[in-house]
Scaffold this motif. Structure first.
Motif, PDB file in Angstrom:
ATOM      1  N   LEU A 231      27.902  14.007   9.800  1.00  0.00           N
ATOM      2  CA  LEU A 231      28.153  15.081   9.332  1.00  0.00           C
ATOM      3  C   LEU A 231      27.945  16.591   9.492  1.00  0.00           C
ATOM      4  N   SER A 232      26.048  16.895  10.054  1.00  0.00           N
ATOM      5  CA  SER A 232      25.478  18.116  10.154  1.00  0.00           C
ATOM      6  C   SER A 232      26.619  18.531  11.440  1.00  0.00           C
ATOM      7  N   LYS A 233      26.454  17.681  12.236  1.00  0.00           N
ATOM      8  CA  LYS A 233      26.960  17.981  13.538  1.00  0.00           C
ATOM      9  C   LYS A 233      28.587  18.521  13.928  1.00  0.00           C
ATOM     10  N   ALA A 234      29.038  17.458  12.822  1.00  0.00           N
ATOM     11  CA  ALA A 234      30.405  18.356  12.210  1.00  0.00           C
ATOM     12  C   ALA A 234      31.293  19.404  12.106  1.00  0.00           C
ATOM     13  N   VAL A 242      23.149  18.822   3.984  1.00  0.00           N
ATOM     14  CA  VAL A 242      23.556  17.953   4.472  1.00  0.00           C
ATOM     15  C   VAL A 242      23.469  16.893   2.863  1.00  0.00           C
ATOM     16  N   GLU A 243      22.197  15.931   3.520  1.00  0.00           N
ATOM     17  CA  GLU A 243      21.148  15.085   3.022  1.00  0.00           C
ATOM     18  C   GLU A 243      21.280  15.365   1.714  1.00  0.00           C
ATOM     19  N   ARG A 244      20.961  16.287   1.206  1.00  0.00           N
ATOM     20  CA  ARG A 244      21.394  16.949  -0.358  1.00  0.00           C
ATOM     21  C   ARG A 244      22.395  16.802  -1.361  1.00  0.00           C
ATOM     22  N   ASP A 245      23.251  16.520  -0.541  1.00  0.00           N
ATOM     23  CA  ASP A 245      24.832  16.867  -0.714  1.00  0.00           C
ATOM     24  C   ASP A 245      24.788  15.415  -0.988  1.00  0.00           C
ATOM     25  N   CYS A 246      24.608  14.830  -0.039  1.00  0.00           N
ATOM     26  CA  CYS A 246      24.847  13.451  -0.007  1.00  0.00           C
ATOM     27  C   CYS A 246      24.484  12.477  -0.916  1.00  0.00           C
ATOM     28  N   GLY A 247      22.506  13.178  -1.406  1.00  0.00           N
ATOM     29  CA  GLY A 247      22.307  12.542  -1.930  1.00  0.00           C
ATOM     30  C   GLY A 247      22.710  11.835  -3.451  1.00  0.00           C
ATOM     31  N   GLU A 259      36.192  23.956   3.793  1.00  0.00           N
ATOM     32  CA  GLU A 259      35.314  25.799   3.839  1.00  0.00           C
ATOM     33  C   GLU A 259      33.956  24.695   4.103  1.00  0.00           C
ATOM     34  N   TYR A 260      33.869  23.619   3.751  1.00  0.00           N
ATOM     35  CA  TYR A 260      32.044  22.964   3.818  1.00  0.00           C
ATOM     36  C   TYR A 260      32.363  22.393   5.701  1.00  0.00           C
ATOM     37  N   GLY A 261      33.279  22.418   6.021  1.00  0.00           N
ATOM     38  CA  GLY A 261      33.959  22.234   6.879  1.00  0.00           C
ATOM     39  C   GLY A 261      33.771  21.019   7.815  1.00  0.00           C
ATOM     40  N   ILE A 262      34.141  19.887   6.398  1.00  0.00           N
ATOM     41  CA  ILE A 262      34.816  18.552   7.389  1.00  0.00           C
ATOM     42  C   ILE A 262      36.192  18.356   7.673  1.00  0.00           C
TER      43      ILE A 262
END
Length: 291
Positions: A231-234, A242-247, A259-262
């Motif tokens: 996710l971070s690379k994409a 990203v790890e904090r948001d996925c927590g 806006e997040y880049g997904i």
């Protein structure tokens, strides 16, 4: 004379004993041979019957065309072709469309990877369109039904095949499905206006001995790290963020995901847009015109 008479009597008894033993055996052998020959004739008749039946039904068996199934057994009603319904997954595959509408279980992963490999073999330049309406490796009730490795397999295959893969979120793209959405070709990752994208960390239910639970926990942490790295690379974001948001469960609208880049764009349908006739309808018209 008495001795000669006795010998004749013994020979006569031995002769009749021989006939008593041999004649029934010969009769049994004859009956057995007759039964075998009858069965052979019956088997040959059965084989000939089935071969004749197959030859007659081959002309009536449906054949696949680009856009459905056709055969001589079809009828027509008011100009419309009446026959078996078309195979919708095959129609989508014919137009290079891959649809994921179920949780990522092994059977779904197997089908998606097979479709990607087939489309790569068919053309290495034409893009592949992947639509996702998927809760990831969990059901709508949050029950874990698959492993994160299912999503990793699909994402790796998307990068492995030569054609660019355009991803579109339809309805929902939760968890690992959001990660797959982000792995699409840059500039062609999109979502429909009312889609929902959600990030969360892997979930697992480990049972057994303490050592087994520790091994499973280590695997879950490793899968979380790999998913966050992808996710971070994409998305072009730091891994820590990203790890904090996925927590925790993190829901996003299409605009927030943009806006997040997904994703790269939100698809909207304009009234001026013209409908495009699918290719398989043209193929059906051509096939019917050649009859």
């Amino acid at each position: 004379l008495k001795s000669v008479s006795f010998e004749l009597t013994m020979l006569r008894s031995q002769f009749f004993s021989f006939l008593f033993l041999v004649v029934p055996s010969l009769s049994f052998v004859a009956q057995r041979a007759n039964r075998i020959s009858t069965k052979c004739r019956s088997s040959n008749e059965i084989i000939d019957f089935h071969l004749d039946l197959i030859s007659k039904t081959e002309s009536l068996s449906p054949t696949m065309i680009s856009g459905g199934v056709s055969g001589e057994g079809e009828g027509r009603y008011k100009g419309a072709r009446i026959g078996p319904p078309p195979d919708l997954p095959s129609l989508l595959l014919h137009n290079r469309i891959v649809y994921i509408g179920m949780p990522l279980v092994p059977s779904v992963t197997e089908l998606v990877i097979a479709e990607l490999l087939y489309l790569n073999y068919e053309s290495s330049t034409k893009p592949i369109h992947m639509y996702l309406n998927c809760p990831g490796t969990n059901t709508s009730k949050g029950v874990t039904v698959g492993f994160e490795t299912e999503a990793f397999a699909i994402a790796d295959c998307m990068k492995y095949v030569k054609p660019p893969v355009y991803t579109t979120a339809v309805g929902q793209a939760f968890g690992t499905a959001a990660m797959i959405l982000s792995q699409g070709h840059k500039g062609n990752r999109s979502a429909l206006p009312n889609a929902s994208i959600m990030l969360h960390q892997p979930r697992a239910q480990a049972r057994g001995q303490a050592s087994d639970i520790a091994i499973k926990a280590k695997e879950v942490i490793n899968n979380r790290k790999i998913s966050c790295q992808m996710l971070s690379k994409a998305c072009g974001k730091p891994l820590d963020e990203v790890e904090r948001d996925c927590g925790r469960t993190f829901y996003m609208t299409p605009e927030e995901a943009l806006e997040y880049g997904i994703i790269d764009k939100v698809l909207t349908l304009t009234k001026s847009g013209k409908s495009i006739t699918p290719k398989f309808l043209d193929a059906i018209n051509i096939a019917e015109g050649n009859k």
